[in-house]
Scaffold this active site. Structure first.
Site, PDB file in Angstrom:
ATOM      1  N   ASP A  53      -5.823   9.147  13.089  1.00  0.00           N
ATOM      2  CA  ASP A  53      -6.267   8.762  11.748  1.00  0.00           C
ATOM      3  C   ASP A  53      -6.958   7.397  11.795  1.00  0.00           C
ATOM      4  OD1 ASP A  53      -6.720   9.029   9.039  1.00  0.00           O
ATOM      5  OD2 ASP A  53      -4.718   8.370   8.442  1.00  0.00           O
ATOM      6  N   GLY A  99       0.839  -1.188   0.000  1.00  0.00           N
ATOM      7  CA  GLY A  99       0.000   0.000   0.000  1.00  0.00           C
ATOM      8  C   GLY A  99       0.871   1.233   0.000  1.00  0.00           C
TER       9      GLY A  99
END
Length: 332
Positions: free
Chosen positions: A153, A37
């Site tokens: 986050d 990712g």
């Protein structure tokens, strides 16, 4: 850039490489295999730890971060804190440092998919599965808060879902990406004016407005993630980013029962409090929120309803109970 190097040059240095260009390269004792990712400031590789012969995930930070001395010092300090978090629902950090001009972080490789992929594939989850996942994420967040780490986050993409241990625990959730770069970026001038850290669908109002944050901003974000687990979509849906930010700052939390009428009223009440605009009006901890969610959903209250943060007393007829943060994982 890759296309700008003259033909015949050797492989790019890690500091100059594009994501994917380092496949097969060795960095700090890790053979990088392929990209798992990527984000704006980092790329994550599946890699082999050549010293121990195990598969790991290696996060490489953008080269400009290594050139900022303030950031480098904070990265080392916060990496040590993250590595000290010994919790069954936090992805363990094995190693961190700098090699060939790149800051890196090596952590456990979790086989499975993230919550984002699960929701994209299956849509809304049952209230029972939502509570099972939420309590594990909440336990991880509260453990981090106890070490003065705020995630900042929390989102479905940062919750990894692996196979569980038995029919009563069919999935095991891991929280990842504690934002070692995020907090530091905001303090070193590496973010642009007006930019904040966080993902728009889940960001707390105080992050948007630039006010100080603590663990209650993670309570807000977890509330948004739980809302999405139950409904298949985030709480606020707007046509553009500015309208979405305005909604987080000013619009009241939506009623989850308008999207899922089968949910009990107590679930909606728990979510509204978790997503309150003012931090002082939210739950004091993530586990307190999930306790209210579990009670509102009509699930067996177990230890959470009794108070996840309460002192632990030994059982008169057995060994001491696990610490408060571990009870949701090791007790039904």
């Amino acid at each position: 850039m890759a296309g700008e190097r003259p033909a015949g040059d050797g492989p790019p240095s890690p500091a100059a490489a594009e994501p994917g260009e380092l496949d097969g390269r060795t960095l700090a004792g890790y053979r990088l295999e392929h990209v798992l990712g990527r984000g704006g400031m980092a790329v994550v590789y599946r890699a082999e730890d050549l010293r121990l012969g195990r598969t790991v995930a290696v996060k490489l930070l953008a080269p400009e971060l290594a050139r900022n001395e303030t950031f480098r010092q904070r990265f080392v300090r916060e990496s040590h804190i993250a590595a000290s978090l010994d919790h069954p629902n936090i992805v363990p950090v094995y190693d961190a440092g700098e090699a060939e001009g790149v800051l890196y972080l090596a952590m456990r490789y979790v086989r499975g998919r993230d919550l984002r992929a699960l929701l994209d594939r299956e849509g809304p989850l049952t209230s029972a599965q939502t509570v099972r996942i939420a309590v594990q994420v909440a336990s991880a967040l509260d453990a981090a808060h106890a070490h003065d780490l705020v995630h900042r986050d929390v989102k479905p993409g940062n919750v990894l879902i692996a196979e569980g241990t038995d029919p009563d625990h069919p999935e095991h959730a891991y929280l990842t990406d504690f934002g070692l770069t995020k907090k530091s970026l905001s303090l070193t001038g590496l973010t642009s004016v007006g930019q904040f850290v966080g993902t728009l669908d889940y960001v707390a109002p105080e992050q948007i407005s630039g006010r100080p944050v603590d663990g209650r901003c993670d309570v807000y974000s977890l509330g948004c993630v739980v809302f999405e687990m139950l409904t298949g979509g985030p709480p606020y849906r707007r046509d553009d980013d500015l309208a979405l930010l305005w909604a987080h700052l000013n619009d009241p939390p939506p009623d989850v029962r308008e999207r899922r009428a089968d949910l009990p009223a107590g679930v909606g009440a728990a979510l509204r409090r978790a997503m309150a605009k003012r931090p002082g009006e939210r739950y004091g901890s993530c586990l307190e929120f999930v306790a209210a969610l579990r009670a509102g959903a009509g699930a067996a209250p177990g230890v959470l309803q009794a108070g996840a943060g309460a002192a632990t007393a030994p059982r008169p007829d057995g060994p001491p109970r696990p610490p408060a943060w571990a009870r949701p994982v090791f007790e039904p």
